[in-house]
Design a protein around this motif. Structure first.
Motif, mmCIF file in Angstrom:
data_model
loop_
_atom_site.group_PDB
_atom_site.id
_atom_site.type_symbol
_atom_site.label_atom_id
_atom_site.label_comp_id
_atom_site.label_asym_id
_atom_site.label_seq_id
_atom_site.Cartn_x
_atom_site.Cartn_y
_atom_site.Cartn_z
ATOM 1 N N VAL A 81 0.846 -1.203 0.000
ATOM 2 C CA VAL A 81 0.000 0.000 0.000
ATOM 3 C C VAL A 81 0.879 1.249 0.000
ATOM 4 N N ARG A 85 2.624 1.632 -3.289
ATOM 5 C CA ARG A 85 1.667 2.067 -4.303
ATOM 6 C C ARG A 85 1.537 3.590 -4.292
ATOM 7 N N HIS A 86 1.506 4.182 -3.100
ATOM 8 C CA HIS A 86 1.344 5.634 -3.016
ATOM 9 C C HIS A 86 2.650 6.388 -3.298
ATOM 10 N N ASN A 94 0.211 9.094 -10.331
ATOM 11 C CA ASN A 94 -0.161 9.259 -8.928
ATOM 12 C C ASN A 94 0.975 8.929 -7.971
ATOM 13 N N GLU A 151 3.890 4.218 -7.201
ATOM 14 C CA GLU A 151 2.787 3.769 -8.056
ATOM 15 C C GLU A 151 3.220 2.764 -9.133
ATOM 16 N N LEU A 191 -10.763 4.299 -3.253
ATOM 17 C CA LEU A 191 -11.014 5.320 -4.262
ATOM 18 C C LEU A 191 -10.838 4.714 -5.643
ATOM 19 N N GLN A 192 -11.458 5.355 -6.598
ATOM 20 C CA GLN A 192 -11.352 4.879 -7.980
ATOM 21 C C GLN A 192 -9.883 4.742 -8.363
ATOM 22 N N HIS A 213 -6.403 -3.074 3.236
ATOM 23 C CA HIS A 213 -5.716 -1.874 3.722
ATOM 24 C C HIS A 213 -5.712 -0.737 2.704
ATOM 25 N N TRP A 232 -6.845 2.052 -0.041
ATOM 26 C CA TRP A 232 -8.058 2.849 -0.156
ATOM 27 C C TRP A 232 -8.977 2.292 -1.234
ATOM 28 N N CYS A 250 -9.280 9.187 3.289
ATOM 29 C CA CYS A 250 -9.229 8.331 2.088
ATOM 30 C C CYS A 250 -9.837 6.965 2.336
ATOM 31 N N HIS A 270 -5.562 2.183 -12.428
ATOM 32 C CA HIS A 270 -4.473 1.230 -12.654
ATOM 33 C C HIS A 270 -4.326 0.330 -11.432
ATOM 34 N N GLN A 326 -8.379 4.651 4.347
ATOM 35 C CA GLN A 326 -7.363 3.772 4.933
ATOM 36 C C GLN A 326 -7.211 4.080 6.424
ATOM 37 N N GLY A 330 4.974 7.473 -11.696
ATOM 38 C CA GLY A 330 4.208 6.261 -11.478
ATOM 39 C C GLY A 330 3.404 5.905 -12.711
ATOM 40 N N CYS A 331 2.732 4.751 -12.649
ATOM 41 C CA CYS A 331 2.066 4.237 -13.848
ATOM 42 C C CYS A 331 0.823 5.044 -14.215
ATOM 43 N N GLU A 354 2.040 10.323 -3.644
ATOM 44 C CA GLU A 354 0.884 10.550 -2.753
ATOM 45 C C GLU A 354 1.313 10.176 -1.338
#
Lengths: 317, 317
Positions: free
Chosen positions: A246, A249-250, B159, A253, A285-286, A281, A283, B177, A289, B179, B155-156, B162
């Motif tokens: 997670v 990812r943030h 994003n 990404e 949100l839309q 864990h 989010w 968000c 990817h 989380q 990022g891909c 973040e």
């Protein structure tokens, strides 16, 4: 066709392979590293197994465009030097890249072994055709690598991708590195075994308790057979991995997280709960990817393939 | 000398500035965004404040090499489109980059606003002369950006960075968000205020309790005067930041972390405890490139400077 020689130096073995510019393995081989004998012997063995791979590919060294070397660190990519390494006695400021390059009469690049393996999975493994990828190497410890837009992140001191030391539980288990709550303290093979042993010592019943000694492989086997403790231990490793996913990812990404190394041999037993905890864990949100989490596909070849690929990036022909 | 126009679109104001290739501000200005009036009005205002900045610089649009735009996201850098944004009503798949570019008759690039601010600090602010830098924008929410080897990570899906949604306390506070335990749930201005309010509601005594309403600024002021609750609230924000810094250090290995945004106005009151907690949580292994943590230096100019810098990267002349 352009060819590269990849060398993957481990504490136990050296793997070598000739890889072409399309990331296809032309030949490969392996010899003991004999690391305890010191750096001179290690260089000798690297050169020997490298030459053998080139011969097996029916090539000469003159036909090898460049050599890529993956090695335990810490090291300097710029200078091609191993600063020192707990698993490589005598390697203190050792110019591994230039020693190997001189002996084989070819240009060479040196990278951290886990970074090289990540680049291998990016170049021709689970991350093929992805430009943004993170790999965890789940072994005795945890290493990794981050590829962003096709570039392996090195960081300011060639220590980027030390993913085992992401803090996932700040009040949690102590890691060998001295930090508390590192991913490695939950999801490495070492700590997977330790967590099972600790639970048994605390009186949790488990089919593992009948064994003379527990290994990560045994934990996976007993989880497969339904042992509740073994399942819980793998679940804890998976949740720690998911929390790191997670955050990654943030931060960077990626499209894909790849799980490799010995712990990944547990297959679905580690993959499925990692995906489940990630969904829990992460989010809601839309997300145009959505992150994919997959097992590595190159096994122990990832290191030399990635080293060859990194050589190709610097010396495209 | 080559010149760029930077535009920084916020929910409240639009900032514009002409910046030369050496990152020096030649002129700048600001107008209300009037975001509630919808995208057409926002474009009109962006074009107007942009033209004014160019005139103020005694230049014509023909002398502007390219325009850089920073905007709230999510957005597509590739397509120059705002997907939709909670702070920009009516911006649904809106081609902001090309609309502004057409009106001003210049090439343009579009980036996330916090990413642009990070790039600004990298190009000419606290991170000048660093190639590896992370910036946190500590405002109502928390955004940020990661620069690795001089490249802003996208990022891909554009994003990356973040940073507010790095999970620092997995069993912790819920973030907006969805989380649990995000950095933002501890170190944003919103949650700093909320944590103070919650503690007061639970009976903790504080000089803040005499105020009609608490703001992050007031928390800093009362911490400065020695109020124990205000100090503890900032300390919690700083510890969350430090945990994120440790993980970032291992993932991307920056030389520098920059703290910007409204919360950074607390200065040493947030900087000192962040450094202290970083030392406490970070491993003690030898570190040839110890991480520095500093305050941002460009204030609210970072966004348009960074947008201009990103335009320069794509359109070097």
């Amino acid at each position: 066709m352009v060819h590269y020689l990849g060398l993957d130096l481990g504490g136990t073995n050296i793997k070598a392979g000739v890889v072409d510019e399309l990331a296809r393995i032309v030949s490969k081989g392996s010899v003991p590293a004999e690391a305890a004998e010191g750096p001179e012997r290690v260089v000798y063995n690297m050169v020997r197994v490298g030459r053998e791979a080139v011969e097996k590919a029916a090539l000469t060294m003159a036909e090898i465009t460049a050599i890529g070397i993956g090695s335990p660190g810490p090291l300097s990519v710029e200078r091609g030097v191993i600063h020192n390494s707990p698993n490589l006695p005598g390697f203190v400021n050792f110019p591994l890249r230039d020693r190997v390059a001189a002996s084989l009469d070819a240009k060479a690049v040196l990278h951290n072994d886990a970074n090289a393996a990540a680049f291998g999975e990016y170049w021709s493994g689970a991350g093929r055709e992805m430009q943004h990828m993170v790999m965890f190497t789940l072994g005795t410890g945890i290493g990794g690598g981050v590829v962003s837009d096709g570039v392996l992140l090195r960081g300011c001191g060639d220590n980027a991708g030390e993913l085992g030391h992401i803090i996932v539980h700040p009040e949690g288990r102590q890691c060998g590195c001295g930090q508390n709550g590192c991913l490695e303290a939950y999801a490495s093979a070492t700590h997977t075994v330790r967590r099972a042993e600790e639970a048994i010592a605390e009186g949790t019943s488990s089919t593992l308790s009948s064994l003379d000694s527990i290994s990560a492989k045994r934990v996976a086997e007993h989880a497969q057979k339904g042992d509740a403790l073994a399942i819980a231990v793998l679940d804890g490793a998976a949740e720690a991995l998911a929390l790191a996913c997670v955050s990654l990812r943030h931060v960077v990404e990626p499209q894909l997280v790849v799980l490799g190394g010995g712990m990944a041999a547990a297959g679905e037993l580690i993959l499925a709960p990692t995906r489940k905890h990630y969904q829990r864990h992460m989010w809601k949100l839309q997300d145009s990817h959505p992150l994919r989490i997959k097992l590595a596909s190159l096994g122990s070849d990832a290191g030399f393939i990635g080293a060859a690929g990194l050589a190709q990036q610097i010396f495209p022909e």
